[in-house]
Design a protein around this motif. Structure first.
Motif, PDB file in Angstrom:
ATOM      1  N   GLN A  73       0.838  -1.196   0.000  1.00  0.00           N
ATOM      2  CA  GLN A  73       0.000   0.000   0.000  1.00  0.00           C
ATOM      3  C   GLN A  73       0.881   1.258   0.000  1.00  0.00           C
ATOM      4  O   GLN A  73       1.965   1.258   0.567  1.00  0.00           O
ATOM      5  CB  GLN A  73      -0.866   0.001   1.271  1.00  0.00           C
ATOM      6  N   ASP A  74       0.302   2.370  -0.531  1.00  0.00           N
ATOM      7  CA  ASP A  74       1.100   3.600  -0.482  1.00  0.00           C
ATOM      8  C   ASP A  74       0.938   4.224   0.909  1.00  0.00           C
ATOM      9  O   ASP A  74       0.133   3.784   1.729  1.00  0.00           O
ATOM     10  CB  ASP A  74       0.628   4.558  -1.589  1.00  0.00           C
ATOM     11  N   GLN A  75       1.710   5.277   1.145  1.00  0.00           N
ATOM     12  CA  GLN A  75       1.815   5.847   2.490  1.00  0.00           C
ATOM     13  C   GLN A  75       0.475   6.328   3.021  1.00  0.00           C
ATOM     14  O   GLN A  75       0.198   6.324   4.194  1.00  0.00           O
ATOM     15  CB  GLN A  75       2.820   7.017   2.464  1.00  0.00           C
ATOM     16  N   ASP A  76      -0.428   6.803   2.112  1.00  0.00           N
ATOM     17  CA  ASP A  76      -1.667   7.414   2.617  1.00  0.00           C
ATOM     18  C   ASP A  76      -2.726   6.355   2.932  1.00  0.00           C
ATOM     19  O   ASP A  76      -3.779   6.654   3.436  1.00  0.00           O
ATOM     20  CB  ASP A  76      -2.220   8.389   1.561  1.00  0.00           C
ATOM     21  N   ALA A  77      -2.484   5.112   2.560  1.00  0.00           N
ATOM     22  CA  ALA A  77      -3.561   4.114   2.721  1.00  0.00           C
ATOM     23  C   ALA A  77      -3.784   3.838   4.206  1.00  0.00           C
ATOM     24  O   ALA A  77      -2.973   4.186   5.063  1.00  0.00           O
ATOM     25  CB  ALA A  77      -3.115   2.832   2.036  1.00  0.00           C
TER      26      ALA A  77
END
Ligand code: GLC
Length: 744
Positions: free
Chosen positions: A24-28
């Motif tokens: 997942q990316d950092q904002d997930a």
């Protein structure tokens, strides 16, 4: 799609969430917690799957499945359809045990005894040792190691003292916490054991440890509380004996009241092996897993628990909670997302042995060194080594913690056939002979002779001609049996007396599992407590003798001048080898010392021990200066340590507070320590923050730690009987809630 599949996919996704989440990316949204994942799986499990989790087996028959050869303490089924692996549990605090050779030929690096690690007074040593054995356990395919022995050594004659971390709750809690954190840094589960007061082996399955709640809170429970706060063990193992009448593994007050209630412990409670006596009562009292179920009178947590659930004697929610606690800990400690290998992985035993040797060296205690006899002078070119099997190896403690060292077993002695433990308990020497190490270190120019010491006259004659005599004296301890007295057995005292009379340059190296009496203390030149020194005990001892390192160990246990100084001169309960007393269902031990364990007892009784808690000499000298409060931090103090000698070395300044408990006389207790390495002439400021619980009475009615107002006499010393620096600490009266107090 079959009924069960969709929920399984949900649960499986949850169970595997971190792997999926990793992309997942950092904002997930962060991956679900172990608690969320475990609850999702439990919600999908059948009652039988849950029931399958709450007991393990220890027998080879029970463990033989699918050709798996990981025969060890315990094995439990996983829940394959949710990706939950089996539990593979091995002993113990000193390494991956194989006492009985359940796994023929399997070896592991043996740590020195836990008392040696404790004697280092260095949490980093404990952590490194834990990480090492955790790594070996994982590589061998074990996802649980039954480590974390944290019982206080209340009696100087107790068989398992070598497996514990001494008599003080702060030292024990800090060192056990670091050890457990080290083990779990390898991605497996550690226990802390044996909850909550388990101080003797004699009659361990039928004795009741009787002690007031406040005293228990301020001693053994405080050690467990600190160890759990700092180490976060995945599981707690409850002990064999009763505590105030109720077996520890069905003790509602301890398990539900203290551990899971006040301390909000999230992991699971497993029993000791053969320590379960009921189904419904134990489950409702807070036991989550019956270990080695075939050892008990009944597989209580199989059929009888199923029945108790069916009858409503145990609510289904309790079974859910039992399964939840096990799964949550497995997920939290990494054994679900990073399963241990089914086949052993390679291990760097050499690197691991270096960790063991470092612990052995940091824990060795120099108890006497008349006229600087140690380190051995280069002029000592004719050395006589006597006794203690120094020609073949070093001694280790018996029982479930026994490791078969990588270096090999040099000698095995069996108990008499009449002893029912003779299949389980052996006396073994690890093949790390001090004699070889001394010869290697002394060099070709030196003459190093060895005598086994059986012929005293011969040894005395040889001693007269030697420059220096090194006598190895050993005292074996084991699980399941206590000592009858503290004297060195087999005529060793007489041998030491005779040799010391013949040659004052006599060094005694002790390989013991705890305190021993030393009638010859003032007659010998030097005394080194080497404990059970582990995998590379031989080289470690030689390096100390020749000054390759400066000894810095400090006693984690008081060495009394005689057993009569202790609260109980001999083990209560008639010693029956079977650990059970024929014909009686129970006997009680009233722990009259309460929280005044060890040095606090001897101070209260105005007894002068042979060597006090915290004692240890060095090849250099240390001084302390300027004990002062830290502005803005009411429970912190600072002082300066200086190496005023001419050799680099480590010291362990200890901070004590004279606390008046329950209106009694002020008794000093350890409230801080720090191991400090200093070059000659170097000075170092040390700041110690005092945990408020150490300055308080436990107030049972208020469920909290009550600090009385006024001033507390602080002192910094080299040991429990020394007050090199003094200061007064003003204290405001307050109640510290029983929930976790802030760690320093
Ligand atoms: C023993 C010990 C315990 C050990 C367990 C499994 O009897 O009391 O410390 O972990 O059984 O061997």
């Amino acid at each position: 799609m079959p009924r069960a599949t969709i929920p399984c996919l949900i649960a499986l996704t949850l169970a595997l969430a971190p792997a999926a989440g990793a992309a997942q990316d950092q904002d997930a949204v962060p991956p679900p917690s172990a608690d969320v994942r475990a609850r999702a799986i439990v919600g999908m499990m059948t009652p039988e799957e849950k029931l399958g989790l709450v007991s393990t087996v220890t027998s080879r028959e029970g463990q033989t499945a699918g050709g798996d050869r990981r025969f060890a303490a315990g094995r439990g089924p996983g829940v394959r359809r949710f990706g939950i692996p089996e539990l593979h549990e091995t002993d113990a605090s000193l390494g991956v045990a194989n006492a009985n050779e359940q796994r023929p030929g399997d070896v592991a690096v043996a740590l020195p005894s836990s008392l040696a690690t404790a004697a280092s007074f260095d949490p980093e040593i404990a952590r490194a040792g834990g990480a090492m054995i955790g790594g070996e356990a994982r590589a061998k395919g074990f996802n649980v190691i039954l480590a974390g022995g944290a019982n206080l050594t209340r009696d100087p004659w107790a068989g398992r003292d070598f497996e514990y971390l001494g008599e003080d709750p702060w030292l024990t809690g800090v060192m056990a916490g670091a050890h457990i954190a080290g083990v779990q840094s390898a991605g497996i589960i550690s226990t802390v054991k044996h909850f909550a007061i388990n101080a003797q082996e004699t009659g361990r399955t039928i004795m009741s440890a009787d002690i007031g709640e406040a005293a228990l809170r301020e001693s053994d429970l405080l050690a467990f509380e600190i160890a759990i706060e700092r180490g976060h063990p995945g599981a707690v193992m409850c002990g064999y004996n009763r505590v105030n009448g109720d077996y520890a593994c069905e003790n509602d007050a301890l398990l539900n009241g203290v551990l899971k209630g006040e301390w909000a412990y999230p992991g699971w409670v497993m029993s000791d092996w053969g320590a379960v006596h009921s189904a419904g009562k134990a489950a409702n009292a807070g036991l989550d897993q019956q270990s080695g179920r075939e050892l008990d009178e009944q597989p209580w947590f199989v059929g009888p628990l199923r029945e108790a659930l069916a009858k409503g004697e145990v609510p289904p929610a309790r079974l859910d909670d039992m399964a939840l606690r096990i799964l949550r800990a497995m997920i939290d400690k990494g054994v679900v997302d990073h399963p241990v290998p089914d086949k052993p992985l390679p291990i760097d035993y050499d690197a691991d042995a270096a960790v063991s040797q470092r612990a052995a060296e940091a824990g060795m205690v120099l108890l006497r060194n008349r006229d600087g006899l140690l380190p051995l002078a280069a002029t000592a070119t004719h050395i006589l080594v006597v006794g203690g099997h120094a020609d073949i190896g070093v001694l280790s403690g018996g029982g479930s913690s026994q490791v078969r060292p990588v270096a090999g077993v040099a000698r095995t002695e069996h108990l008499p056939d009449s002893n029912p433990f003779n299949g389980f308990i052996k006396r073994i020497w690890g093949a790390s002979p001090p004699l070889d190490a001394i010869r290697a270190r002394a060099g070709a120019a030196a003459r190093v002779d060895f005598l086994d010491g059986k012929d005293v006259a011969k040894a005395v004659e040889a001693a007269r001609r030697a420059d220096v005599v090194i006598i190895f004296a050993e005292h074996w301890r084991t699980e399941a049996m206590d000592l009858r007295d503290l004297a060195l057995p087999g005529g060793q005292d007489r041998l030491i007396d005779a040799i010391a009379a013949a040659n004052p340059a006599t060094v005694v190296v002790l390989e013991t599992g705890g305190p021993v009496t030393m009638p010859w203390r003032d007659d010998v030149g030097a005394i080194v407590e080497a404990w059970y020194p582990g995998e590379r005990g031989g080289p470690a001892i030689a390096r100390l003798l020749f000054g390759d390192f400066n000894p810095s160990g400090r006693l984690p246990m008081t060495f009394p001048a005689s057993a009569t100084q202790a609260p109980r001169p001999t083990p209560p309960g008639e010693p029956k080898d079977d650990g059970k007393l024929v014909g009686i269902p129970r006997f009680d031990v009233d722990y009259v010392e309460g929280a005044d364990v060890g040095y606090r007892w001897y101070e209260k009784q105005a007894e002068t021990p042979l060597f006090p808690f915290g004692y240890g000499l060095s090849y250099t000298k240390f001084a302390y200066y300027a004990l002062r409060p830290v502005p803005g931090h009411p429970l912190s103090v600072q002082f300066t340590v200086a190496n005023i000698g001419d050799v680099a070395g480590a010291d362990v300044p200890q901070l004590y507070a004279a606390v008046r408990l329950n209106g009694g006389p002020p008794i000093r207790r350890l409230v801080g320590f720090r191991r400090v390495m200093l070059m000659p002439g170097e000075r170092r400021a040390v700041t110690l923050a005092i945990d408020p619980r150490l300055l308080a009475d436990y107030d049972v009615a208020a469920h909290g730690w009550r600090i009385a107002g006024g001033t507390v006499a602080l002192s910094v010393g080299h040991h429990a009987g020394d007050t090199a620096l003094k200061a007064a600490l003003p204290l405001a009266p307050r109640l510290v809630p029983a929930a976790h107090a802030p760690a320093d």
